[in-house]
Design a protein around this motif. Structure first.
Motif, PDB file in Angstrom:
ATOM      1  N   THR A  25       0.845  -1.194   0.000  1.00 61.00           N
ATOM      2  CA  THR A  25       0.000   0.000   0.000  1.00 61.00           C
ATOM      3  C   THR A  25       0.882   1.247   0.000  1.00 61.00           C
ATOM      4  O   THR A  25       1.841   1.335   0.767  1.00 61.00           O
ATOM      5  N   LEU A  26       0.538   2.219  -0.844  1.00 56.05           N
ATOM      6  CA  LEU A  26       1.391   3.400  -1.030  1.00 56.05           C
ATOM      7  C   LEU A  26       0.792   4.678  -0.447  1.00 56.05           C
ATOM      8  O   LEU A  26       1.208   5.782  -0.811  1.00 56.05           O
ATOM      9  N   ALA A  27      -0.164   4.549   0.458  1.00 51.55           N
ATOM     10  CA  ALA A  27      -0.730   5.707   1.153  1.00 51.55           C
ATOM     11  C   ALA A  27      -1.362   5.214   2.454  1.00 51.55           C
ATOM     12  O   ALA A  27      -1.838   4.073   2.521  1.00 51.55           O
ATOM     13  N   PRO A  41      -0.453  -5.982   4.731  1.00 48.14           N
ATOM     14  CA  PRO A  41       0.477  -5.681   3.640  1.00 48.14           C
ATOM     15  C   PRO A  41       1.902  -6.113   3.966  1.00 48.14           C
ATOM     16  O   PRO A  41       2.303  -6.165   5.134  1.00 48.14           O
ATOM     17  N   VAL A  42       2.667  -6.391   2.918  1.00 50.95           N
ATOM     18  CA  VAL A  42       4.082  -6.714   3.111  1.00 50.95           C
ATOM     19  C   VAL A  42       4.912  -5.450   3.178  1.00 50.95           C
ATOM     20  O   VAL A  42       6.060  -5.472   3.642  1.00 50.95           O
ATOM     21  N   ALA A  43       4.355  -4.331   2.730  1.00 49.66           N
ATOM     22  CA  ALA A  43       5.022  -3.031   2.841  1.00 49.66           C
ATOM     23  C   ALA A  43       3.953  -1.954   2.744  1.00 49.66           C
ATOM     24  O   ALA A  43       2.899  -2.148   2.128  1.00 49.66           O
ATOM     25  N   VAL A  44       4.246  -0.809   3.340  1.00 47.71           N
ATOM     26  CA  VAL A  44       3.273   0.281   3.399  1.00 47.71           C
ATOM     27  C   VAL A  44       3.977   1.614   3.118  1.00 47.71           C
ATOM     28  O   VAL A  44       5.169   1.659   2.851  1.00 47.71           O
ATOM     29  N   SER A  45       3.206   2.690   3.231  1.00 40.81           N
ATOM     30  CA  SER A  45       3.769   4.026   3.071  1.00 40.81           C
ATOM     31  C   SER A  45       4.106   4.620   4.435  1.00 40.81           C
ATOM     32  O   SER A  45       3.665   4.118   5.474  1.00 40.81           O
ATOM     33  N   ALA A  46       4.850   5.702   4.414  1.00 38.28           N
ATOM     34  CA  ALA A  46       5.084   6.469   5.639  1.00 38.28           C
ATOM     35  C   ALA A  46       3.745   6.961   6.182  1.00 38.28           C
ATOM     36  O   ALA A  46       2.787   7.142   5.423  1.00 38.28           O
ATOM     37  N   TRP A  47       3.684   7.168   7.492  1.00 35.56           N
ATOM     38  CA  TRP A  47       2.494   7.623   8.193  1.00 35.56           C
ATOM     39  C   TRP A  47       1.388   6.577   8.239  1.00 35.56           C
ATOM     40  O   TRP A  47       0.260   6.886   8.619  1.00 35.56           O
ATOM     41  N   SER A  48       1.687   5.349   7.873  1.00 35.21           N
ATOM     42  CA  SER A  48       0.716   4.260   8.047  1.00 35.21           C
ATOM     43  C   SER A  48       0.776   3.820   9.508  1.00 35.21           C
ATOM     44  O   SER A  48       1.648   3.050   9.894  1.00 35.21           O
ATOM     45  N   ASP A  49      -0.129   4.332  10.302  1.00 35.53           N
ATOM     46  CA  ASP A  49      -0.080   4.104  11.750  1.00 35.53           C
ATOM     47  C   ASP A  49      -1.377   3.546  12.321  1.00 35.53           C
ATOM     48  O   ASP A  49      -1.562   3.509  13.535  1.00 35.53           O
ATOM     49  N   HIS A  50      -2.291   3.140  11.424  1.00 35.09           N
ATOM     50  CA  HIS A  50      -3.543   2.542  11.901  1.00 35.09           C
ATOM     51  C   HIS A  50      -3.924   1.378  10.997  1.00 35.09           C
ATOM     52  O   HIS A  50      -3.919   1.533   9.771  1.00 35.09           O
ATOM     53  N   PRO A  51      -4.198   0.214  11.629  1.00 35.86           N
ATOM     54  CA  PRO A  51      -4.102  -0.074  13.060  1.00 35.86           C
ATOM     55  C   PRO A  51      -2.638  -0.050  13.530  1.00 35.86           C
ATOM     56  O   PRO A  51      -1.734   0.083  12.711  1.00 35.86           O
ATOM     57  N   ALA A  52      -2.446  -0.200  14.828  1.00 34.50           N
ATOM     58  CA  ALA A  52      -1.107  -0.072  15.400  1.00 34.50           C
ATOM     59  C   ALA A  52      -0.114  -1.018  14.752  1.00 34.50           C
ATOM     60  O   ALA A  52       1.074  -0.700  14.610  1.00 34.50           O
ATOM     61  N   GLU A  58       7.463  -2.557   7.029  1.00 30.90           N
ATOM     62  CA  GLU A  58       8.425  -1.823   6.212  1.00 30.90           C
ATOM     63  C   GLU A  58       7.738  -0.750   5.368  1.00 30.90           C
ATOM     64  O   GLU A  58       6.684  -0.986   4.777  1.00 30.90           O
ATOM     65  N   GLN A  59       8.371   0.430   5.295  1.00 31.24           N
ATOM     66  CA  GLN A  59       7.817   1.545   4.535  1.00 31.24           C
ATOM     67  C   GLN A  59       8.557   1.710   3.210  1.00 31.24           C
ATOM     68  O   GLN A  59       9.791   1.752   3.187  1.00 31.24           O
ATOM     69  N   VAL A  60       7.798   1.818   2.124  1.00 33.63           N
ATOM     70  CA  VAL A  60       8.410   1.926   0.793  1.00 33.63           C
ATOM     71  C   VAL A  60       7.921   3.154   0.031  1.00 33.63           C
ATOM     72  O   VAL A  60       8.159   3.278  -1.171  1.00 33.63           O
ATOM     73  N   ALA A  61       7.245   4.070   0.713  1.00 26.20           N
ATOM     74  CA  ALA A  61       6.759   5.280   0.047  1.00 26.20           C
ATOM     75  C   ALA A  61       6.702   6.431   1.047  1.00 26.20           C
ATOM     76  O   ALA A  61       6.355   6.237   2.217  1.00 26.20           O
ATOM     77  N   THR A  62       7.061   7.620   0.561  1.00 26.98           N
ATOM     78  CA  THR A  62       6.932   8.849   1.340  1.00 26.98           C
ATOM     79  C   THR A  62       6.333   9.906   0.423  1.00 26.98           C
ATOM     80  O   THR A  62       6.044   9.650  -0.749  1.00 26.98           O
ATOM     81  N   TRP A  63       6.205  11.126   0.934  1.00 26.13           N
ATOM     82  CA  TRP A  63       5.686  12.216   0.104  1.00 26.13           C
ATOM     83  C   TRP A  63       6.657  12.561  -1.019  1.00 26.13           C
ATOM     84  O   TRP A  63       6.293  13.182  -2.023  1.00 26.13           O
ATOM     85  N   GLN A  64       7.917  12.136  -0.875  1.00 26.76           N
ATOM     86  CA  GLN A  64       8.918  12.423  -1.905  1.00 26.76           C
ATOM     87  C   GLN A  64       8.879  11.430  -3.064  1.00 26.76           C
ATOM     88  O   GLN A  64       9.414  11.707  -4.138  1.00 26.76           O
ATOM     89  N   GLY A  65       8.275  10.269  -2.853  1.00 22.63           N
ATOM     90  CA  GLY A  65       8.216   9.269  -3.915  1.00 22.63           C
ATOM     91  C   GLY A  65       8.205   7.864  -3.343  1.00 22.63           C
ATOM     92  O   GLY A  65       8.031   7.665  -2.132  1.00 22.63           O
ATOM     93  N   ILE A  66       8.396   6.880  -4.215  1.00 21.06           N
ATOM     94  CA  ILE A  66       8.353   5.491  -3.790  1.00 21.06           C
ATOM     95  C   ILE A  66       9.687   4.803  -4.072  1.00 21.06           C
ATOM     96  O   ILE A  66      10.440   5.221  -4.957  1.00 21.06           O
ATOM     97  N   LYS A  67       9.978   3.745  -3.319  1.00 24.73           N
ATOM     98  CA  LYS A  67      11.232   3.000  -3.468  1.00 24.73           C
ATOM     99  C   LYS A  67      11.029   1.890  -4.496  1.00 24.73           C
ATOM    100  O   LYS A  67      10.631   0.772  -4.167  1.00 24.73           O
TER     101      LYS A  67
END
Length: 264
Positions: A25-27, A41-52, A58-67
């Motif tokens: 998931t990228l958002a 998910p096996v990977a998520v975006s930054a700020w993915s904080d719900h559920p805990a 692992e995070q693979v996306a930020t507001w700057q782009g995706i890995k």
């Protein structure tokens, strides 16, 4: 006999676990939708904080782009993307490399619920996705019945202060306002997320201001508008109101209750 039966069940369980689709998931709201559908998910975006649980993935996306390279290494069965926050160029690169990318960009509450239901195909618990979507539809119907349309209350939806930003007609936030009997004073803007001035707000005479945040944020907004504008400030949990995911219905419940109290 019991030992062999337990071994068989264990092997079946491991097989089902291994067969679970690999979802990225990228958002943050896509992460919430995935979990609501029974997907981890096996990977998520930054700020993915719900559920805990999402905060430890692992995070693979930020507001700057995706890995890109890391996403490829993870070999996902599907990548869930958001037009409002993921770069088209990088998404195109993923597709050119053969990855299955699905845009999820709900523009209405019904669209958000439909998006949740559509995730059944990648969920190891499809019945959970169906049940979650059905529950949200029931909540939406209950809100429409509980708060029938009356004379709408002019509202200003304030998302930032310097500069001032708001939401216009074609947004989920505007739909939440209308659902609760409010009238978005900038619903007529041709831009979905317009920047506005103090003067523009004052000339449209809102009877209340809705803002994402807590009581402290509400106090800051009230101070910003005094003495020209002295109206109630309705603060709604920021993540509930800002993310087009399942918790948008919680934002609606909170806003409807507070707006209904103003009408009394």
């Amino acid at each position: 006999m019991v030992k062999y039966l337990l071994l068989g069940l264990l092997l079946i369980g491991n097989s089902l676990l291994a067969a679970a689709p690999r979802v990225i998931t990228l958002a943050p709201h896509l992460t919430e939708l995935a979990f609501a559908a029974g997907i981890t998910p096996v990977a998520v975006s930054a700020w993915s904080d719900h559920p805990a649980q999402a905060a430890s993935i692992e995070q693979v996306a930020t507001w700057q782009g995706i890995k890109l390279e890391r996403i490829i290494q993870l070999k996902p069965d599907v990548v869930l993307a958001w037009r409002g926050g993921n770069p088209q160029r990088q998404i195109d690169q993923l597709r050119q490399l053969g990855l299955n990318v699905v845009w999820i960009d709900p523009q209405t509450l019904e669209g958000m619920i439909d998006a949740l239901a559509s995730l059944q195909r990648w969920s190891p618990q499809p019945q959970k996705a169906a049940a979650a979507a059905q529950a949200l539809r029931a909540q939406l119907a209950a809100l429409r019945q509980q708060y029938p349309q009356r004379t709408p209350v002019p509202l200003f939806l304030q998302f930032a202060q310097q500069p001032l930003f708001t939401a216009a007609r074609h947004t989920l936030q505007n739909e939440v306002i209308a659902l609760c009997g409010g009238q978005n004073i900038f619903a007529d803007s041709p831009v979905s997320w317009p920047q506005v001035s103090r003067e523009q707000v004052l000339t449209r005479h809102p009877r209340a201001i809705v803002t994402p945040g807590d009581a402290q944020k509400a106090a800051a907004v009230a101070d910003f508008w005094r003495p020209q504008l002295n109206v109630p400030i309705i603060a709604i949990d920021e993540n509930w109101l800002s993310r087009p995911g399942p918790r948008m219905l919680l934002a609606a419940k909170q806003l409807c209750a507070q707006l209904h109290a103003l009408k009394k």
